[in-house]
Design a protein around this motif. Structure first.
Motif, PDB file in Angstrom:
ATOM      1  N   GLY A 136       0.766  -1.233   0.000  1.00 21.40           N
ATOM      2  CA  GLY A 136       0.000   0.000   0.000  1.00 21.40           C
ATOM      3  C   GLY A 136       0.798   1.285   0.000  1.00 21.40           C
ATOM      4  N   GLY A 137       2.100   1.189   0.210  1.00 20.28           N
ATOM      5  CA  GLY A 137       2.900   2.397   0.369  1.00 20.28           C
ATOM      6  C   GLY A 137       2.902   3.319  -0.833  1.00 20.28           C
ATOM      7  N   SER A 138       2.845   2.751  -2.013  1.00 17.97           N
ATOM      8  CA  SER A 138       2.882   3.578  -3.223  1.00 17.97           C
ATOM      9  C   SER A 138       1.692   4.523  -3.303  1.00 17.97           C
ATOM     10  N   ALA A 139       0.571   4.127  -2.709  1.00 17.86           N
ATOM     11  CA  ALA A 139      -0.621   4.976  -2.736  1.00 17.86           C
ATOM     12  C   ALA A 139      -0.409   6.269  -1.968  1.00 17.86           C
ATOM     13  N   CYS A 140       0.569   6.272  -1.054  1.00 16.71           N
ATOM     14  CA  CYS A 140       0.815   7.454  -0.228  1.00 16.71           C
ATOM     15  C   CYS A 140       1.456   8.587  -1.012  1.00 16.71           C
ATOM     16  N   ILE A 141       1.723   8.365  -2.283  1.00 16.07           N
ATOM     17  CA  ILE A 141       2.107   9.474  -3.162  1.00 16.07           C
ATOM     18  C   ILE A 141       0.952  10.462  -3.261  1.00 16.07           C
ATOM     19  N   CYS A 142      -0.259   9.955  -3.178  1.00 18.30           N
ATOM     20  CA  CYS A 142      -1.447  10.804  -3.247  1.00 18.30           C
ATOM     21  C   CYS A 142      -1.624  11.551  -1.925  1.00 18.30           C
ATOM     22  N   PRO A 143      -1.835  12.857  -1.955  1.00 20.91           N
ATOM     23  CA  PRO A 143      -1.965  13.641  -0.722  1.00 20.91           C
ATOM     24  C   PRO A 143      -3.026  13.112   0.232  1.00 20.91           C
ATOM     25  N   GLU A 144      -4.123  12.596  -0.300  1.00 19.31           N
ATOM     26  CA  GLU A 144      -5.214  12.148   0.565  1.00 19.31           C
ATOM     27  C   GLU A 144      -4.885  10.870   1.333  1.00 19.31           C
ATOM     28  N   PHE A 145      -3.773  10.207   0.972  1.00 16.93           N
ATOM     29  CA  PHE A 145      -3.393   8.983   1.668  1.00 16.93           C
ATOM     30  C   PHE A 145      -2.113   9.133   2.497  1.00 16.93           C
ATOM     31  N   ARG A 146      -1.514  10.308   2.473  1.00 16.29           N
ATOM     32  CA  ARG A 146      -0.213  10.463   3.123  1.00 16.29           C
ATOM     33  C   ARG A 146      -0.273  10.328   4.643  1.00 16.29           C
ATOM     34  N   HIS A 147      -1.454  10.510   5.224  1.00 12.69           N
ATOM     35  CA  HIS A 147      -1.564  10.396   6.672  1.00 12.69           C
ATOM     36  C   HIS A 147      -1.266   8.978   7.153  1.00 12.69           C
ATOM     37  N   TYR A 148      -1.341   8.009   6.253  1.00  7.55           N
ATOM     38  CA  TYR A 148      -1.006   6.634   6.642  1.00  7.55           C
ATOM     39  C   TYR A 148       0.486   6.481   6.974  1.00  7.55           C
ATOM     40  N   LEU A 149       1.279   7.461   6.571  1.00  7.25           N
ATOM     41  CA  LEU A 149       2.714   7.425   6.861  1.00  7.25           C
ATOM     42  C   LEU A 149       3.097   8.375   7.995  1.00  7.25           C
ATOM     43  N   ASP A 150       2.136   8.884   8.725  1.00  7.01           N
ATOM     44  CA  ASP A 150       2.461   9.760   9.859  1.00  7.01           C
ATOM     45  C   ASP A 150       3.375   9.026  10.831  1.00  7.01           C
ATOM     46  N   GLY A 151       4.508   9.652  11.149  1.00 10.10           N
ATOM     47  CA  GLY A 151       5.486   9.034  12.038  1.00 10.10           C
ATOM     48  C   GLY A 151       6.603   8.330  11.308  1.00 10.10           C
ATOM     49  N   ILE A 152       6.549   8.288   9.978  1.00  7.55           N
ATOM     50  CA  ILE A 152       7.541   7.538   9.201  1.00  7.55           C
ATOM     51  C   ILE A 152       8.947   8.097   9.392  1.00  7.55           C
ATOM     52  N   GLU A 153       9.053   9.391   9.707  1.00  3.99           N
ATOM     53  CA  GLU A 153      10.379   9.999   9.868  1.00  3.99           C
ATOM     54  C   GLU A 153      11.126   9.453  11.078  1.00  3.99           C
ATOM     55  N   ARG A 154      10.451   8.698  11.940  1.00  5.80           N
ATOM     56  CA  ARG A 154      11.092   8.192  13.148  1.00  5.80           C
ATOM     57  C   ARG A 154      11.367   6.687  13.101  1.00  5.80           C
ATOM     58  N   VAL A 155      11.057   6.040  11.987  1.00  4.82           N
ATOM     59  CA  VAL A 155      11.318   4.605  11.898  1.00  4.82           C
ATOM     60  C   VAL A 155      12.749   4.371  11.422  1.00  4.82           C
ATOM     61  N   ASP A 156      13.186   3.128  11.509  1.00  7.61           N
ATOM     62  CA  ASP A 156      14.556   2.785  11.120  1.00  7.61           C
ATOM     63  C   ASP A 156      14.673   2.408   9.654  1.00  7.61           C
ATOM     64  N   SER A 157      13.613   1.857   9.082  1.00  7.74           N
ATOM     65  CA  SER A 157      13.667   1.473   7.676  1.00  7.74           C
ATOM     66  C   SER A 157      12.264   1.373   7.093  1.00  7.74           C
ATOM     67  N   LEU A 158      12.204   1.499   5.775  1.00 12.58           N
ATOM     68  CA  LEU A 158      10.945   1.482   5.035  1.00 12.58           C
ATOM     69  C   LEU A 158      11.181   0.803   3.699  1.00 12.58           C
ATOM     70  N   SER A 159      10.278  -0.086   3.314  1.00 12.32           N
ATOM     71  CA  SER A 159      10.373  -0.686   1.981  1.00 12.32           C
ATOM     72  C   SER A 159       9.024  -0.601   1.284  1.00 12.32           C
ATOM     73  N   LEU A 160       9.067  -0.345  -0.019  1.00 11.83           N
ATOM     74  CA  LEU A 160       7.848  -0.373  -0.839  1.00 11.83           C
ATOM     75  C   LEU A 160       8.200  -0.921  -2.215  1.00 11.83           C
ATOM     76  N   ASN A 161       7.229  -1.541  -2.834  1.00 13.50           N
ATOM     77  CA  ASN A 161       7.461  -2.201  -4.119  1.00 13.50           C
ATOM     78  C   ASN A 161       6.947  -1.361  -5.275  1.00 13.50           C
ATOM     79  N   ALA A 162       7.889  -0.772  -6.000  1.00 11.16           N
ATOM     80  CA  ALA A 162       7.498   0.005  -7.175  1.00 11.16           C
ATOM     81  C   ALA A 162       6.930  -0.892  -8.272  1.00 11.16           C
ATOM     82  N   HIS A 163       7.244  -2.193  -8.212  1.00 12.22           N
ATOM     83  CA  HIS A 163       6.733  -3.096  -9.247  1.00 12.22           C
ATOM     84  C   HIS A 163       5.283  -3.506  -8.989  1.00 12.22           C
ATOM     85  N   LYS A 164       4.651  -2.896  -8.002  1.00 10.24           N
ATOM     86  CA  LYS A 164       3.212  -3.115  -7.815  1.00 10.24           C
ATOM     87  C   LYS A 164       2.439  -1.940  -8.426  1.00 10.24           C
TER      88      LYS A 164
END
Length: 221
Positions: A136-164
């Motif tokens: 689902g991470g790729s959807a967060c490119i859209c402004p209306e879905f970015r709240h799903y990543l609130d707090g992401i700046e404090r995590v240690d790592s993040l992965s998303l699949n561009a091939h989806k």
């Protein structure tokens, strides 16, 4: 100061193996390698099955892989108070919390774990947080879905699949890590046949030390 960096992996499975290895080595340096059987990892019962497999590959005992039950009441998202109780019980039993895998869009139910509810807890216990946003991470490119990543700046790592959702060819998993030096320390190899002056002068980034393979296919590029 910004110290993070990114690298392309083949799959999120590999991204999790790499970050788990870095987290494992960081903690074992503190508690000693003889205590690897005390390491505990956490995720929900909706976390992708590749997570448990990755944990076994890096040496986590199957009995120390916590797959925490979720319910429809939280839309199958991981519950922070429940996780907190489990961590405290593990520590009381002499175990060492190591790694928490949060999901942004699980494969079975598209559940999203609320990242910002876990970052303080992870910081308090020294737990590495990885966010698996493969689905689902790729959807967060859209402004209306970015709240799903609130707090992401404090995590240690993040992965998303561009091939989806981003229409890239396989295999294209984008991995970001807050502290790349931990990856390099855990995965770095320096055989004679790979030595070169730019690497020795640290004027280039050797991505071979950020992933499992020394090279990768070009097709996703």
């Amino acid at each position: 100061m910004r110290t993070g960096g990114g690298v392309m992996q083949a799959t999120t499975s590999e991204a999790i193996i790499c970050t788990l290895t870095a987290a494992r080595d960081r903690t074992l340096q503190i508690i000693g390698v003889d205590n690897i059987d005390k390491l505990v990892v956490y995720g929900s019962d909706q976390t992708h099955s590749s997570y448990a497999k990755a944990c076994k590959i890096v040496g986590i005992l199957p009995c120390n892989i916590r797959q925490i039950t979720t319910t429809v009441d939280t839309n199958f998202a991981l519950c922070a108070p429940t996780l907190g109780k489990i961590i405290k019980a593990d520590m009381a039993a002499g175990l060492v919390p190591l790694y928490l895998c949060l999901s942004v869009g699980t494969t079975s139910t598209t559940a999203v774990d609320p990242i910002n509810q876990f970052v303080d807890m992870a910081s308090d216990y020294g737990i590495w947080i990885h966010v698996d946003a493969a689905y689902g991470g790729s959807a967060c490119i859209c402004p209306e879905f970015r709240h799903y990543l609130d707090g992401i700046e404090r995590v240690d790592s993040l992965s998303l699949n561009a091939h989806k959702w981003l229409l890239s060819y396989l295999d294209c998993c984008c991995l970001w890590v807050k502290n790349p030096s931990l990856l390099v320390k855990a995965l770095g190899t320096y055989p004679e046949y790979l030595r070169n002056k730019p690497s020795e002068l640290q004027s280039v980034v050797d991505y071979k030390d950020w992933k499992i393979g020394t090279t990768r296919r070009f097709r996703s590029l």
